[in-house]
Design an enzyme around this catalytic site. Structure first.
Site, PDB file in Angstrom:
ATOM      1  N   TYR A  97      38.143 -33.928 -27.546  1.00 51.82           N
ATOM      2  CA  TYR A  97      36.990 -34.127 -28.418  1.00 51.82           C
ATOM      3  C   TYR A  97      36.370 -32.806 -28.885  1.00 51.82           C
ATOM      4  O   TYR A  97      35.869 -32.711 -29.990  1.00 51.82           O
ATOM      5  CB  TYR A  97      35.887 -34.906 -27.669  1.00 51.82           C
ATOM      6  N   LYS A 119      47.328 -38.431 -17.589  1.00 58.14           N
ATOM      7  CA  LYS A 119      48.672 -38.500 -18.189  1.00 58.14           C
ATOM      8  C   LYS A 119      49.429 -37.253 -17.728  1.00 58.14           C
ATOM      9  O   LYS A 119      49.954 -36.475 -18.530  1.00 58.14           O
ATOM     10  CB  LYS A 119      48.538 -38.590 -19.721  1.00 58.14           C
ATOM     11  N   ASP A 133      48.673 -45.166 -19.465  1.00 63.92           N
ATOM     12  CA  ASP A 133      49.363 -46.334 -20.038  1.00 63.92           C
ATOM     13  C   ASP A 133      49.446 -47.456 -19.003  1.00 63.92           C
ATOM     14  O   ASP A 133      49.151 -48.622 -19.286  1.00 63.92           O
ATOM     15  CB  ASP A 133      50.744 -45.958 -20.615  1.00 63.92           C
ATOM     16  N   ASP A 136      37.077 -43.455 -23.217  1.00 64.19           N
ATOM     17  CA  ASP A 136      36.594 -44.128 -24.433  1.00 64.19           C
ATOM     18  C   ASP A 136      37.414 -45.391 -24.679  1.00 64.19           C
ATOM     19  O   ASP A 136      36.870 -46.479 -24.887  1.00 64.19           O
ATOM     20  CB  ASP A 136      36.718 -43.160 -25.615  1.00 64.19           C
ATOM     21  N   ASP A 192      36.336 -49.747 -23.958  1.00 65.73           N
ATOM     22  CA  ASP A 192      36.347 -50.842 -24.941  1.00 65.73           C
ATOM     23  C   ASP A 192      37.224 -51.981 -24.434  1.00 65.73           C
ATOM     24  O   ASP A 192      36.907 -53.166 -24.598  1.00 65.73           O
ATOM     25  CB  ASP A 192      36.898 -50.364 -26.304  1.00 65.73           C
TER      26      ASP A 192
HETATM   27  C1  IPM Z   1      31.640 -44.066 -27.765  1.00 71.81           C
HETATM   28  C2  IPM Z   1      32.029 -43.791 -29.204  1.00 71.81           C
HETATM   29  C3  IPM Z   1      31.962 -42.287 -29.485  1.00 71.81           C
HETATM   30  C4  IPM Z   1      33.003 -41.605 -28.591  1.00 71.81           C
HETATM   31  C5  IPM Z   1      32.184 -41.858 -30.950  1.00 71.81           C
HETATM   32  C6  IPM Z   1      31.266 -42.574 -31.889  1.00 71.81           C
HETATM   33  C7  IPM Z   1      32.023 -40.386 -31.112  1.00 71.81           C
HETATM   34  O1  IPM Z   1      33.258 -44.326 -29.501  1.00 71.81           O
HETATM   35  O2  IPM Z   1      30.572 -43.605 -27.334  1.00 71.81           O
HETATM   36  O3  IPM Z   1      32.380 -44.780 -27.091  1.00 71.81           O
HETATM   37  O4  IPM Z   1      34.196 -41.590 -28.925  1.00 71.81           O
HETATM   38  O5  IPM Z   1      32.603 -41.077 -27.551  1.00 71.81           O
HETATM   39 MN    MN Z   2      33.990 -45.703 -27.967  1.00 66.94          MN
END
Ligand code: IPM
Ligand code: MN
Ligand code: NAD
Length: 347
Positions: free
Chosen positions: A136, A186, A218, A242, A246
């Site tokens: 990042y 990884k 993975d 990240d 999700d």
């Molecule tokens: C999160 C988001 C952020 C990240 C983006 C918007 C920069 O996806 O907080 O999960 O990747 O950290």
């Molecule tokens: Mn995110």
């Protein structure tokens, strides 16, 4: 309790409004809220996604309640002017390196998961995601090669002290739970991950009670949908965390349910849902505010030590869900304000 409120873009202001109502309803007498502009909203007003005035508020407050940033109309801007730089800039400027993302299935609510209920029933994990380094924040760009082809690049790196401090957070989090830590990397391909693994193993010597395991990312993604109950605490880098968080949200039921805390060395923290600005549903009054309401609970717990109030909010959200209050993200039809009302009523 001086709290910065940065609602941001898209559904950010909609869900933050409900979380603020919940905070007010607790009757905390020393609550002071200071609003600031971030993201595309700030860019349009001030020409920058994280204006100096907003940063000053962030420095001055004890904690930050953050909505979400992102607007597809801004995707053509130079990288440093894009809305997402607001959250990345805050994490970096304030040293907010430890992003805690709990994912838990409430009793009786296993049907909300996209996994089979008997698999979802046992989900109770915390993803400890490093949030100050990795690919990042490395050098990045798009350059033209001598033969005229364009090449994009992003340098991935982790210094050992960066790995060490997040490893400590991972081990300490595990010590407060089932004492099981899984480090995700990884290392079979990336040198950054090899160093990550070496340092996590070094730190483990200080936590003999914690059972440490390692998974490649993975395999971790596969294991998370195969048997998510095996995870207690996961510690991982910025990008892997990240993506996995999700994924964890759907194991619970919806991305509209997962809250997060991003802590610096002390009690200062930024609290936000893990979801984004959801441009596809913004302005319709149908976003699920629960992730943001639960982020307010995390704020009370992690920045102010108000465990009782945090638990009250969490219980009210769980009760609302158990009573069938949910929005379109969970197959229901309740709107943002209705969900807020339902949580308030149960508080
Ligand atoms: C999160 C988001 C952020 C990240 C983006 C918007 C920069 O996806 O907080 O999960 O990747 O950290
Ligand atoms: Mn995110
Ligand atoms: P997203 O999380 O905004 O949305 C993904 C999907 O989930 C969408 O279909 C959306 O409608 C749904 N969703 C998200 N939150 C919901 C909620 N509370 N209730 C109901 N449904 C919800 O991810 P995206 O679409 O990839 O990104 C949109 C924008 O948000 C982009 O600009 C991205 O960079 C940004 N983003 C910001 C943050 C942040 O501010 N921390 C986090 C992730 C993405």
């Amino acid at each position: 309790m001086k709290i910065a409120v940065f609602a941001g873009d898209g559904i950010g202001p909609e869900v933050t409004h409900e979380a603020i109502r919940v905070l007010h309803a607790l009757g905390l007498n020393d609550l002071e809220l200071v609003e600031g502009d971030v993201g595309a909203a700030a860019y349009r007003k001030h020409g920058h996604p994280l204006p100096p005035a907003t940063l000053a508020i962030a420095h001055d407050c004890d904690a930050i309640l953050f909505g979400s940033v992102g607007d597809f109309d801004c995707d053509h801007l130079e990288r440093h002017l894009r809305p997402e730089q607001a959250i990345l800039g805050l994490r970096k400027e304030l040293g907010l390196f430890a992003n805690l993302r709990p994912a838990k299935v409430y009793k009786g609510l296993e049907d909300m998961s996209t996994l089979r209920p008997e698999i979802a029933r046992v989900i109770d994990m915390v993803i400890v995601r490093e949030s100050n380094g990795d690919v990042y924040f490395g050098e990045k760009g798009i350059r033209t090669l001598p033969d005229g082809r364009r090449e994009g690049y992003d340098i991935m790196s982790y210094a050992e002290d960066e790995v060490r401090r997040i490893a400590h957070v991972g081990f300490r989090t595990a010590m407060g739970r089932k004492k099981q830590l899984c480090s995700v990397d990884k290392a079979n391909v990336l040198e950054t991950s090899q160093l990550w693994r070496d340092v996590v193993i070094e730190v483990s010597a200080e936590y003999p009670e914690v059972e440490l395991s390692h998974l490649y990312v993975d395999n971790a993604a596969m294991q998370m949908v195969k048997s998510p109950g095996q995870f207690d605490v996961i510690v991982t880098g910025n990008m892997f965390g990240d993506i996995l968080s999700d994924q964890a949200s759907m194991c619970v039921g919806s991305i509209g349910l997962l809250a997060s805390a991003t802590m610096a060395e002390g009690t200062k923290g930024l609290f936000e849902p893990i979801h984004g600005s959801a441009p596809d549903i913004a302005g319709k009054g149908i976003a699920n505010p629960m992730a943001q309401i639960l982020s307010a609970a995390m704020l009370l717990r992690h920045s102010f030590g108000k465990e009782a109030e945090a638990a009250r909010i969490e219980a009210a959200v769980a009760k609302a869900l158990a009573d069938g209050i949910c929005g379109g993200d969970l197959g229901g039809s309740h709107g943002t304000a209705e969900i807020g009302d339902a949580v308030l009523a149960r508080l």
